[in-house]
Design a protein around this motif. Structure first.
Motif, PDB file in Angstrom:
ATOM      1  N   GLU A  53     -11.833  -0.217   7.422  1.00 39.12           N
ATOM      2  CA  GLU A  53     -11.801  -1.679   7.446  1.00 39.12           C
ATOM      3  C   GLU A  53     -12.077  -2.110   8.879  1.00 39.12           C
ATOM      4  O   GLU A  53     -11.418  -1.648   9.815  1.00 39.12           O
ATOM      5  N   CYS A  66      -6.122  -6.000  13.709  1.00 38.58           N
ATOM      6  CA  CYS A  66      -5.544  -5.115  12.686  1.00 38.58           C
ATOM      7  C   CYS A  66      -4.386  -5.772  11.941  1.00 38.58           C
ATOM      8  O   CYS A  66      -4.067  -5.384  10.818  1.00 38.58           O
ATOM      9  N   VAL A  69      -4.890  -6.960   8.380  1.00 36.63           N
ATOM     10  CA  VAL A  69      -4.938  -6.012   7.265  1.00 36.63           C
ATOM     11  C   VAL A  69      -3.522  -5.925   6.682  1.00 36.63           C
ATOM     12  O   VAL A  69      -2.750  -5.029   6.991  1.00 36.63           O
ATOM     13  N   TYR A  71      -0.616  -6.092   3.375  1.00 36.15           N
ATOM     14  CA  TYR A  71      -0.398  -5.217   2.217  1.00 36.15           C
ATOM     15  C   TYR A  71      -1.391  -5.502   1.095  1.00 36.15           C
ATOM     16  O   TYR A  71      -1.930  -4.575   0.481  1.00 36.15           O
ATOM     17  N   LYS A  73      -4.435  -6.703   1.303  1.00 43.03           N
ATOM     18  CA  LYS A  73      -5.751  -6.190   1.695  1.00 43.03           C
ATOM     19  C   LYS A  73      -5.780  -4.666   1.581  1.00 43.03           C
ATOM     20  O   LYS A  73      -6.752  -4.086   1.094  1.00 43.03           O
ATOM     21  N   LYS A  74      -4.716  -4.010   2.025  1.00 43.35           N
ATOM     22  CA  LYS A  74      -4.631  -2.549   1.931  1.00 43.35           C
ATOM     23  C   LYS A  74      -4.728  -2.097   0.477  1.00 43.35           C
ATOM     24  O   LYS A  74      -5.408  -1.120   0.165  1.00 43.35           O
ATOM     25  N   TYR A  78      -7.499   0.313  -1.135  1.00 39.09           N
ATOM     26  CA  TYR A  78      -7.067   1.525  -1.834  1.00 39.09           C
ATOM     27  C   TYR A  78      -7.666   1.597  -3.241  1.00 39.09           C
ATOM     28  O   TYR A  78      -8.210   2.630  -3.641  1.00 39.09           O
ATOM     29  N   PHE A  97      -7.549   6.259   5.441  1.00 39.61           N
ATOM     30  CA  PHE A  97      -7.834   4.838   5.635  1.00 39.61           C
ATOM     31  C   PHE A  97      -7.707   4.518   7.118  1.00 39.61           C
ATOM     32  O   PHE A  97      -6.636   4.683   7.703  1.00 39.61           O
ATOM     33  N   VAL A  99      -8.800   1.781  10.490  1.00 41.15           N
ATOM     34  CA  VAL A  99      -9.128   0.405  10.861  1.00 41.15           C
ATOM     35  C   VAL A  99      -9.814   0.446  12.221  1.00 41.15           C
ATOM     36  O   VAL A  99      -9.403   1.200  13.109  1.00 41.15           O
ATOM     37  N   PHE A 120      -3.258   3.350   7.685  1.00 42.73           N
ATOM     38  CA  PHE A 120      -2.276   3.037   6.643  1.00 42.73           C
ATOM     39  C   PHE A 120      -2.392   4.008   5.486  1.00 42.73           C
ATOM     40  O   PHE A 120      -3.386   4.706   5.334  1.00 42.73           O
ATOM     41  N   GLN A 121      -1.320   4.047   4.707  1.00 42.05           N
ATOM     42  CA  GLN A 121      -1.275   4.833   3.477  1.00 42.05           C
ATOM     43  C   GLN A 121      -0.652   3.967   2.397  1.00 42.05           C
ATOM     44  O   GLN A 121       0.158   3.100   2.681  1.00 42.05           O
ATOM     45  N   ILE A 122      -1.042   4.214   1.179  1.00 40.92           N
ATOM     46  CA  ILE A 122      -0.472   3.476   0.046  1.00 40.92           C
ATOM     47  C   ILE A 122       0.267   4.466  -0.835  1.00 40.92           C
ATOM     48  O   ILE A 122      -0.174   5.533  -1.093  1.00 40.92           O
TER      49      ILE A 122
END
Length: 122
Positions: A53, A66, A69, A71, A73-74, A78, A97, A99, A120-122
């Motif tokens: 992103e 950043c 970005v 939650y 958007k993440k 994802y 992921f 940025v 980030f991680q989901i």
């Protein structure tokens, strides 16, 4: 989207692409879109496929790029990444992921770029 913001976004994405290529990444897709959302850049580096992103701003007056970005958007990124992975049958890769922040300079064509790996991680 305001024309100036669109210009910043386009310029930032091009700067990010150049940075990634110079860093040894292969660009697989730019502005990948599907019914779930969009990913600015999809790139490959060694055994990683990265979903990048890019956030560009003219200044950090209203916060770092950043920080935009969030939650929601993440989650869109994802879900779009999952769709891309399934549609390309990418099974022997790790995924990440990232940025890239780009702060543009009003006076000339220079910019400051910050690469946030595994942002980030989901």
């Amino acid at each position: 989207m305001h024309r100036l913001n669109k210009k910043a976004g386009d310029y930032g994405e091009k700067a990010a692409e150049i940075y990634l290529k110079k860093s040894g990444y292969t660009i697989l897709n730019r502005n990948f879109r599907c019914f779930l959302g969009e990913v600015d850049i999809i790139a490959k580096n060694k055994d990683y496929i990265t979903f990048v992103e890019v956030k560009s701003r003219w200044s950090d007056t209203y916060g770092l790029p950043c920080e935009a970005v969030n939650y929601r958007k993440k989650l869109k990124i994802y879900r779009t990444a999952k769709y891309y992975i399934a549609s390309k049958s990418l099974i022997n890769y790790n995924f990440r992921f990232d940025v890239i922040e780009v702060i543009l300079n009003h006076q000339n064509d220079s910019y400051d770029l910050k690469f946030i790996e595994n942002a980030f991680q989901i």
